[in-house]
Design an enzyme around this catalytic site. Sequence first.
Site, mmCIF file in Angstrom:
data_model
loop_
_atom_site.group_PDB
_atom_site.id
_atom_site.type_symbol
_atom_site.label_atom_id
_atom_site.label_comp_id
_atom_site.label_asym_id
_atom_site.label_seq_id
_atom_site.Cartn_x
_atom_site.Cartn_y
_atom_site.Cartn_z
ATOM 1 N N ASP A 274 28.230 32.945 42.441
ATOM 2 C CA ASP A 274 27.126 33.842 42.067
ATOM 3 C C ASP A 274 26.756 33.626 40.601
ATOM 4 O OD1 ASP A 274 25.243 35.958 42.405
ATOM 5 O OD2 ASP A 274 26.617 37.310 41.340
ATOM 6 N N HIS A 298 23.076 34.932 40.373
ATOM 7 C CA HIS A 298 23.703 36.038 39.624
ATOM 8 C C HIS A 298 23.138 37.399 40.067
ATOM 9 C CE1 HIS A 298 25.782 37.009 35.538
ATOM 10 N NE2 HIS A 298 25.926 38.010 36.385
HETATM 11 P P1 NDP Z 1 37.751 44.681 34.446
HETATM 12 O O1 NDP Z 1 37.949 44.727 32.970
HETATM 13 O O2 NDP Z 1 38.107 45.867 35.251
HETATM 14 O O3 NDP Z 1 38.550 43.430 35.050
HETATM 15 C C1 NDP Z 1 38.673 42.239 34.357
HETATM 16 C C2 NDP Z 1 39.860 41.531 34.900
HETATM 17 O O4 NDP Z 1 39.953 40.275 34.233
HETATM 18 C C3 NDP Z 1 41.175 42.278 34.659
HETATM 19 O O5 NDP Z 1 41.875 42.416 35.865
HETATM 20 C C4 NDP Z 1 41.913 41.358 33.701
HETATM 21 O O6 NDP Z 1 43.308 41.283 33.899
HETATM 22 C C5 NDP Z 1 41.331 40.018 34.085
HETATM 23 N N1 NDP Z 1 41.678 39.042 33.081
HETATM 24 C C6 NDP Z 1 41.489 39.087 31.741
HETATM 25 N N2 NDP Z 1 42.049 38.011 31.172
HETATM 26 C C7 NDP Z 1 42.596 37.277 32.182
HETATM 27 C C8 NDP Z 1 43.305 36.064 32.240
HETATM 28 N N3 NDP Z 1 43.579 35.387 31.128
HETATM 29 N N4 NDP Z 1 43.701 35.598 33.452
HETATM 30 C C9 NDP Z 1 43.425 36.280 34.587
HETATM 31 N N5 NDP Z 1 42.761 37.455 34.581
HETATM 32 C C10 NDP Z 1 42.356 37.931 33.400
HETATM 33 O O7 NDP Z 1 36.232 44.272 34.663
HETATM 34 P P2 NDP Z 1 35.328 44.379 35.983
HETATM 35 O O8 NDP Z 1 36.196 44.184 37.168
HETATM 36 O O9 NDP Z 1 34.491 45.567 35.906
HETATM 37 O O10 NDP Z 1 34.368 43.093 35.775
HETATM 38 C C11 NDP Z 1 34.930 41.806 35.717
HETATM 39 C C12 NDP Z 1 33.905 40.771 35.357
HETATM 40 O O11 NDP Z 1 33.047 40.531 36.455
HETATM 41 C C13 NDP Z 1 32.952 41.115 34.217
HETATM 42 O O12 NDP Z 1 33.547 40.882 32.958
HETATM 43 C C14 NDP Z 1 31.773 40.233 34.473
HETATM 44 O O13 NDP Z 1 31.941 39.001 33.810
HETATM 45 C C15 NDP Z 1 31.820 39.987 35.970
HETATM 46 N N6 NDP Z 1 30.726 40.635 36.683
HETATM 47 C C16 NDP Z 1 29.841 39.853 37.385
HETATM 48 C C17 NDP Z 1 28.831 40.428 38.113
HETATM 49 C C18 NDP Z 1 27.859 39.596 38.870
HETATM 50 O O14 NDP Z 1 26.727 40.004 39.003
HETATM 51 N N7 NDP Z 1 28.262 38.453 39.401
HETATM 52 C C19 NDP Z 1 28.644 41.883 38.156
HETATM 53 C C20 NDP Z 1 29.620 42.609 37.379
HETATM 54 C C21 NDP Z 1 30.623 41.980 36.686
HETATM 55 P P3 NDP Z 1 44.297 42.457 33.463
HETATM 56 O O15 NDP Z 1 44.129 43.412 34.595
HETATM 57 O O16 NDP Z 1 45.641 41.842 33.421
HETATM 58 O O17 NDP Z 1 43.796 42.960 32.166
HETATM 59 C C1 DGY Z 2 27.611 42.285 34.500
HETATM 60 O O1 DGY Z 2 27.335 43.488 34.484
HETATM 61 O O2 DGY Z 2 28.419 41.772 33.713
HETATM 62 C C2 DGY Z 2 26.963 41.435 35.550
HETATM 63 O O3 DGY Z 2 27.132 40.112 35.378
HETATM 64 C C3 DGY Z 2 25.573 41.823 35.905
HETATM 65 O O4 DGY Z 2 25.555 43.097 36.419
#
Ligand code: NDP
Ligand code: DGY
Length: 333
Positions: A274, A298
């Site tokens: 995505d 995306h």
């Molecule tokens: P969170 O902060 O809840 O989750 C982020 C995760 O990344 C945590 O579990 C964290 O691990 C993990 N992480 C950080 N560093 C590492 C590492 N070195 N190795 C493995 N895992 C790691 O954020 P969200 O779940 O809310 O969002 C995650 C990401 O998804 C966003 O930052 C964004 O980039 C992306 N996203 C994409 C979207 C899209 O439209 N495609 C929409 C929304 C978000 P730990 O638990 O150990 O801290």
């Molecule tokens: C985010 O919020 O980081 C996504 O990539 C778009 O919603």
Amino acid sequence: MGPVRLMKVFITRRIPAEGRAALARASDCEVEQWDSDEPIPYKDLERGLTGAHGLLCLLSDCVDKKLLDTAGANLKVISTLSVGVDHLALDEIKKRCLIHSGIRVGYTPDVLTDATAELAVSLLLTTCRRLPEAIEEVKNGGWTSWKPLWLCGYGLKESTVGIIGLGRIGQAIARRLKPFGVQRFLYTGRQPKPKEAAEFQAEFVTTSQLAAESDFIIVSCSLTPATKGLCNSAFFQQMKKTAVFVNISRGEVVNQDDLYQALTSSQIAAAGLDVTTPEPLPTNHPLLTLKNCVILPHIGSATYGTRNTMSLLAANNLLAGLRGEPMPSEFKL
Ligand code: NDP
Ligand code: DGY
């Protein structure tokens, strides 16, 4: 009483109605907006940000050192319409916090978790059951008969799913996949999260173990220096030949040349993305020539409801930050 000094707010794009309305109601702010659905050119962003107290930006706006310098000391709040903050020069923002009274950052966690997890599951199923290929075959006359091995893919029942980043979205994905009969969940992260993992009996493993033992891999971590390029040739070489790889986090977590190599040499079965590098992906990009690679533009959080809620949260973060109040969702620097 002298005239009230309005705080200048700059918005880098047209945003959904609820957020726009909240900012329009703010009588203590003078709001300027890049009134377009397309990205603002850097020069216009520099001009708009000059002297601004608040910035409402998108993940496609790279808020770098130069831009922060242009903004000057007035800038108090950066509110991004995203949960990802990798487009913001966080180190530079932190430095400014030490020098000036500080810049606060707002973001939009939680409100997009369900929509993004739903999209991740859709992309996984679309990829592992080869839906784009199947749809194409119906249209181009390739559907000549029901055939036992034609367009077969891989199912989730009794599979092992590996999740890179069991955060908010990672957990929401696991919650949705569990009813498909997944046998085992593996996850990686900075440290084990036994409380969150218990719901799925998910096992904390090394990245290598996750690569080697998973039938499906979903990347849902944040983009940081540690995750940049994490999924590279060494990673893909460890994966099963029948495994399916999905990335909904950020394009830069994946080395795309290595992914192309893995997909064309049958090192892995298929990939669903995505997010890519760059975005948009050029229409002549080699990955777009592959039948076993499904690419979306995306759209993880793209439901009307979610985007509206994100815009309201981003507007409220901005206003609260400017007024020195607690933000509904402040990113801890
Ligand atoms: P969170 O902060 O809840 O989750 C982020 C995760 O990344 C945590 O579990 C964290 O691990 C993990 N992480 C950080 N560093 C590492 C590492 N070195 N190795 C493995 N895992 C790691 O954020 P969200 O779940 O809310 O969002 C995650 C990401 O998804 C966003 O930052 C964004 O980039 C992306 N996203 C994409 C979207 C899209 O439209 N495609 C929409 C929304 C978000 P730990 O638990 O150990 O801290
Ligand atoms: C985010 O919020 O980081 C996504 O990539 C778009 O919603």
